[in-house]
Design a protein around this motif. Structure first.
Motif, PDB file in Angstrom:
ATOM      1  N   SER A  82       0.891  -1.263  -0.121  1.00  0.00           N
ATOM      2  CA  SER A  82       0.068   0.276   0.079  1.00  0.00           C
ATOM      3  C   SER A  82       0.739   1.174  -0.092  1.00  0.00           C
ATOM      4  N   THR A  83       2.190   1.349   0.167  1.00  0.00           N
ATOM      5  CA  THR A  83       2.752   2.511  -0.203  1.00  0.00           C
ATOM      6  C   THR A  83       2.797   2.842  -1.593  1.00  0.00           C
ATOM      7  N   THR A  84       2.105   2.084  -2.527  1.00  0.00           N
ATOM      8  CA  THR A  84       1.847   2.387  -3.671  1.00  0.00           C
ATOM      9  C   THR A  84       0.787   3.574  -3.937  1.00  0.00           C
ATOM     10  N   LYS A  85      -0.024   3.615  -2.770  1.00  0.00           N
ATOM     11  CA  LYS A  85      -1.301   4.368  -2.826  1.00  0.00           C
ATOM     12  C   LYS A  85      -0.557   5.990  -2.833  1.00  0.00           C
ATOM     13  N   GLY A  86       0.399   6.274  -2.526  1.00  0.00           N
ATOM     14  CA  GLY A  86       0.662   7.560  -2.325  1.00  0.00           C
ATOM     15  C   GLY A  86       1.091   8.030  -3.814  1.00  0.00           C
ATOM     16  N   PRO A  87       1.778   7.425  -4.620  1.00  0.00           N
ATOM     17  CA  PRO A  87       2.036   7.514  -6.155  1.00  0.00           C
ATOM     18  C   PRO A  87       0.633   7.562  -6.824  1.00  0.00           C
ATOM     19  N   VAL A  88      -0.201   6.820  -6.730  1.00  0.00           N
ATOM     20  CA  VAL A  88      -1.642   6.685  -7.395  1.00  0.00           C
ATOM     21  C   VAL A  88      -2.243   8.103  -6.889  1.00  0.00           C
ATOM     22  N   ALA A  89      -2.330   8.353  -5.623  1.00  0.00           N
ATOM     23  CA  ALA A  89      -2.888   9.704  -5.211  1.00  0.00           C
ATOM     24  C   ALA A  89      -2.257  10.987  -5.995  1.00  0.00           C
ATOM     25  N   LEU A  90      -1.045  10.624  -6.196  1.00  0.00           N
ATOM     26  CA  LEU A  90      -0.214  11.895  -6.793  1.00  0.00           C
ATOM     27  C   LEU A  90      -0.692  12.016  -8.232  1.00  0.00           C
ATOM     28  N   CYS A  91      -0.895  10.885  -9.014  1.00  0.00           N
ATOM     29  CA  CYS A  91      -1.776  10.922 -10.277  1.00  0.00           C
ATOM     30  C   CYS A  91      -2.920  11.792 -10.288  1.00  0.00           C
TER      31      CYS A  91
ATOM     32  N   LEU B 203      -4.670 -12.052  -0.169  1.00  0.00           N
ATOM     33  CA  LEU B 203      -3.301 -11.621  -0.667  1.00  0.00           C
ATOM     34  C   LEU B 203      -2.015 -11.811   0.470  1.00  0.00           C
ATOM     35  N   GLY B 204      -0.992 -12.220  -0.152  1.00  0.00           N
ATOM     36  CA  GLY B 204       0.092 -12.511   0.812  1.00  0.00           C
ATOM     37  C   GLY B 204       1.429 -12.455   0.044  1.00  0.00           C
ATOM     38  N   ALA B 205       2.499 -12.817   0.725  1.00  0.00           N
ATOM     39  CA  ALA B 205       3.789 -12.748  -0.097  1.00  0.00           C
ATOM     40  C   ALA B 205       3.770 -14.016  -1.040  1.00  0.00           C
ATOM     41  N   ALA B 206       3.084 -14.913  -0.998  1.00  0.00           N
ATOM     42  CA  ALA B 206       2.937 -15.852  -1.975  1.00  0.00           C
ATOM     43  C   ALA B 206       2.405 -15.583  -3.136  1.00  0.00           C
ATOM     44  N   GLN B 207       1.359 -14.909  -3.259  1.00  0.00           N
ATOM     45  CA  GLN B 207       0.740 -14.217  -4.359  1.00  0.00           C
ATOM     46  C   GLN B 207       1.716 -13.199  -5.042  1.00  0.00           C
ATOM     47  N   ALA B 208       2.240 -12.169  -4.101  1.00  0.00           N
ATOM     48  CA  ALA B 208       3.101 -11.159  -4.570  1.00  0.00           C
ATOM     49  C   ALA B 208       4.351 -11.684  -5.195  1.00  0.00           C
ATOM     50  N   ASN B 209       4.859 -12.812  -5.070  1.00  0.00           N
ATOM     51  CA  ASN B 209       6.204 -13.234  -5.591  1.00  0.00           C
ATOM     52  C   ASN B 209       6.007 -14.117  -7.102  1.00  0.00           C
ATOM     53  N   THR B 210       4.718 -13.993  -7.471  1.00  0.00           N
ATOM     54  CA  THR B 210       4.456 -14.672  -8.871  1.00  0.00           C
ATOM     55  C   THR B 210       4.644 -13.666  -9.972  1.00  0.00           C
ATOM     56  N   PRO B 211       5.004 -14.372 -11.070  1.00  0.00           N
ATOM     57  CA  PRO B 211       4.898 -13.658 -12.331  1.00  0.00           C
ATOM     58  C   PRO B 211       3.677 -12.975 -12.610  1.00  0.00           C
ATOM     59  N   GLU B 212       2.524 -13.391 -12.295  1.00  0.00           N
ATOM     60  CA  GLU B 212       0.910 -13.167 -12.657  1.00  0.00           C
ATOM     61  C   GLU B 212       0.971 -11.763 -11.937  1.00  0.00           C
ATOM     62  N   TRP B 213       1.269 -11.676 -10.468  1.00  0.00           N
ATOM     63  CA  TRP B 213       1.023 -10.671  -9.634  1.00  0.00           C
ATOM     64  C   TRP B 213       1.920  -9.598 -10.252  1.00  0.00           C
ATOM     65  N   ARG B 214       3.147  -9.602 -10.456  1.00  0.00           N
ATOM     66  CA  ARG B 214       4.001  -8.672 -11.082  1.00  0.00           C
ATOM     67  C   ARG B 214       3.446  -8.189 -12.326  1.00  0.00           C
ATOM     68  N   ALA B 215       2.927  -9.108 -13.227  1.00  0.00           N
ATOM     69  CA  ALA B 215       2.534  -8.504 -14.514  1.00  0.00           C
ATOM     70  C   ALA B 215       1.051  -7.810 -14.677  1.00  0.00           C
ATOM     71  N   ALA B 216       0.527  -7.820 -13.639  1.00  0.00           N
ATOM     72  CA  ALA B 216      -0.795  -7.273 -13.319  1.00  0.00           C
ATOM     73  C   ALA B 216      -0.622  -5.758 -12.974  1.00  0.00           C
ATOM     74  N   GLU B 217      -1.752  -5.069 -13.121  1.00  0.00           N
ATOM     75  CA  GLU B 217      -1.917  -3.701 -12.494  1.00  0.00           C
ATOM     76  C   GLU B 217      -2.745  -3.624 -11.302  1.00  0.00           C
ATOM     77  N   VAL B 218      -2.312  -3.388 -10.357  1.00  0.00           N
ATOM     78  CA  VAL B 218      -3.215  -3.560  -8.939  1.00  0.00           C
ATOM     79  C   VAL B 218      -2.675  -2.190  -8.241  1.00  0.00           C
ATOM     80  N   PRO B 219      -3.294  -1.099  -8.604  1.00  0.00           N
ATOM     81  CA  PRO B 219      -2.609   0.203  -7.977  1.00  0.00           C
ATOM     82  C   PRO B 219      -2.690   0.333  -6.713  1.00  0.00           C
ATOM     83  N   ALA B 220      -3.470  -0.297  -5.956  1.00  0.00           N
ATOM     84  CA  ALA B 220      -3.459  -0.158  -4.351  1.00  0.00           C
ATOM     85  C   ALA B 220      -2.207  -0.997  -3.927  1.00  0.00           C
ATOM     86  N   ALA B 221      -1.538  -1.927  -4.632  1.00  0.00           N
ATOM     87  CA  ALA B 221      -0.886  -2.599  -3.626  1.00  0.00           C
ATOM     88  C   ALA B 221       0.320  -3.170  -4.538  1.00  0.00           C
TER      89      ALA B 221
END
Length: 399
Positions: A83-92, A255-273
């Motif tokens: 969720s530290t991503t939320k700051g840059p999204v707010a910036l947009c 959601l957790g570490a297991a999901q975030a370590n996958t190529p699918e998560w990294r390829a997606a756009e989930v701008p809150a997270a």
């Protein structure tokens, strides 16, 4: 940002807690707190960066990018910051508002007509930014595969009814925030927030941060390690107090570490997270707010826009997190205010955002200071991880 000429070069320490980078002598306390996080607080791999008046005074990294301890954390190691991503999204959103293209007091439906369904016609753009829209999560099951489908997720959010009367209370929009604010950004600019951020901010300023992670950068990504099982709510009244709102906001889908370590998560756009970056990049992005809109020799926001971003929308006990934050809290237009509890240092008007497991970004316009901290060993607290508190306290001792 490059090291300044008076930066103090930090030699590697013992192999298990290797720390590299540079640190202005004035900020030695930050280096000491960072090293202590490895010795005393279970750090695995991490980085911290501090800017003052746009100049990088601390840029440290150390430890390991993987739990097997085969890859040292490097200067350009990237990690999911949740969720530290939320700051840059707010910036947009604030960039668009500052240009007169987005009215934060307008109904969301002005830009996204479908959103008016199910009693949401009076939800304002500011309600999305301040977690007051009532749309903290979906009522129907939503899988990871569904989450990766932008059109499906935003259509379901547009069709759903709010969980409470919009505008009256905050309820943390853990995952929906990025799709709600992001779809407004897309409707106004034609770009999803990741592409908009790259075009307007990270590209021109050379900031090493992206929403999602391009395949070319997967080799630089650190592997997240989850917090101990069952420890999610050790701070005050906790997230063990399971409510329908909590399930909708934070466990649909889980959601957790297991999901975030996958190529699918990294390829997606989930701008809150699923923003990925270095601590240096986080400090630079939050540095736009700390610099009252000026960073890297470029004016991205007017000072008035920065003031608008930290307009408190009302203190309350968050409807989703309950008392898990320890007390009442207050969200501005996209970021949390430091407030009387000092979540982002002693200035109650400083503001920032924590990420699941411990990362954070901080902006203090009065001090001209921004801080970014990222790590891969996720902690168990809802917010204010002990590693964060140690670093923030050290920064302010040095000022």
């Amino acid at each position: 940002m490059s090291a300044t000429h008076d930066a103090q070069q930090i030699p590697p320490t013992a192999e298990a807690t290797r720390v590299d980078g540079h640190c202005d002598p004035r900020f030695t306390a930050v280096r000491e707190a960072f090293e202590e996080n490895f010795r005393e607080r279970g750090e695995m791999g991490a980085a911290v960066a501090v800017t003052v008046a746009g100049r990088t005074v601390v840029d440290l990294w150390g430890g390991w990018a993987d739990p097997a301890r085969t890859r040292p954390w490097e200067r350009d190691t990237l990690v999911n910051v949740w969720s530290t991503t939320k700051g840059p999204v707010a910036l947009c959103a604030h960039l668009l508002a500052d240009r007169g293209l987005l009215d934060l007091d307008a109904p969301v439906a002005r830009y996204w007509p479908e959103f008016a369904a199910a009693g949401k016609e009076k939800v304002l753009v500011r309600h999305l930014l301040s977690h007051r829209s009532g749309v903290c999560g979906l009522r129907e099951p939503h899988s990871l595969e569904d989450l990766y489908d932008w059109g499906l997720t935003t259509a379901r959010l547009a069709a759903t009814e709010p969980w409470w009367e919009p505008g009256t209370r905050s309820g943390y929009h853990a995952v929906t925030y990025g799709f709600l604010v992001g779809e407004v950004v897309r409707r106004v600019s034609g770009l999803k927030p990741g592409a908009f951020l790259e075009r307007e901010v990270t590209g021109p300023l050379g900031i090493d941060f992206s929403v999602g992670l391009p395949a070319r950068d997967h080799g630089r990504a650190a592997e997240l390690v989850h917090a101990p099982a069952g420890a999610i709510g050790e701070q005050g009244a906790s997230l063990r107090e399971v409510t329908p709102l909590l399930i909708a906001a934070m466990a649909n889908p889980p959601l957790g570490a297991a999901q975030a370590n996958t190529p699918e998560w990294r390829a997606a756009e989930v701008p809150a997270a699923n923003g990925h970056g270095t601590a240096r990049a986080v400090a630079q992005l939050y540095g736009v707010f700390a610099g009252r809109g000026l960073f890297g020799g470029r004016r991205l926001l007017t000072p008035e826009a920065v003031e608008r971003a930290r307009e408190g929308q009302g203190r309350c006990v968050d409807l989703v997190l309950g008392a898990g934050l320890g007390s009442e809290s207050e969200i501005g237009l996209g970021l949390w205010l430091s407030g009387p509890q000092g979540a982002y240092g002693p200035n109650p008007r400083a503001f920032g955002h924590d990420g699941f497991g411990g990362s954070f970004g901080l902006a203090d316009p009065e001090a001209g200071v921004s801080v970014g901290y990222v790590m891969n060993r996720m902690g168990s607290r809802i917010a204010d991880d002990p590693r964060k508190r140690a670093l923030v306290e050290a920064v302010y001792r040095a000022l």
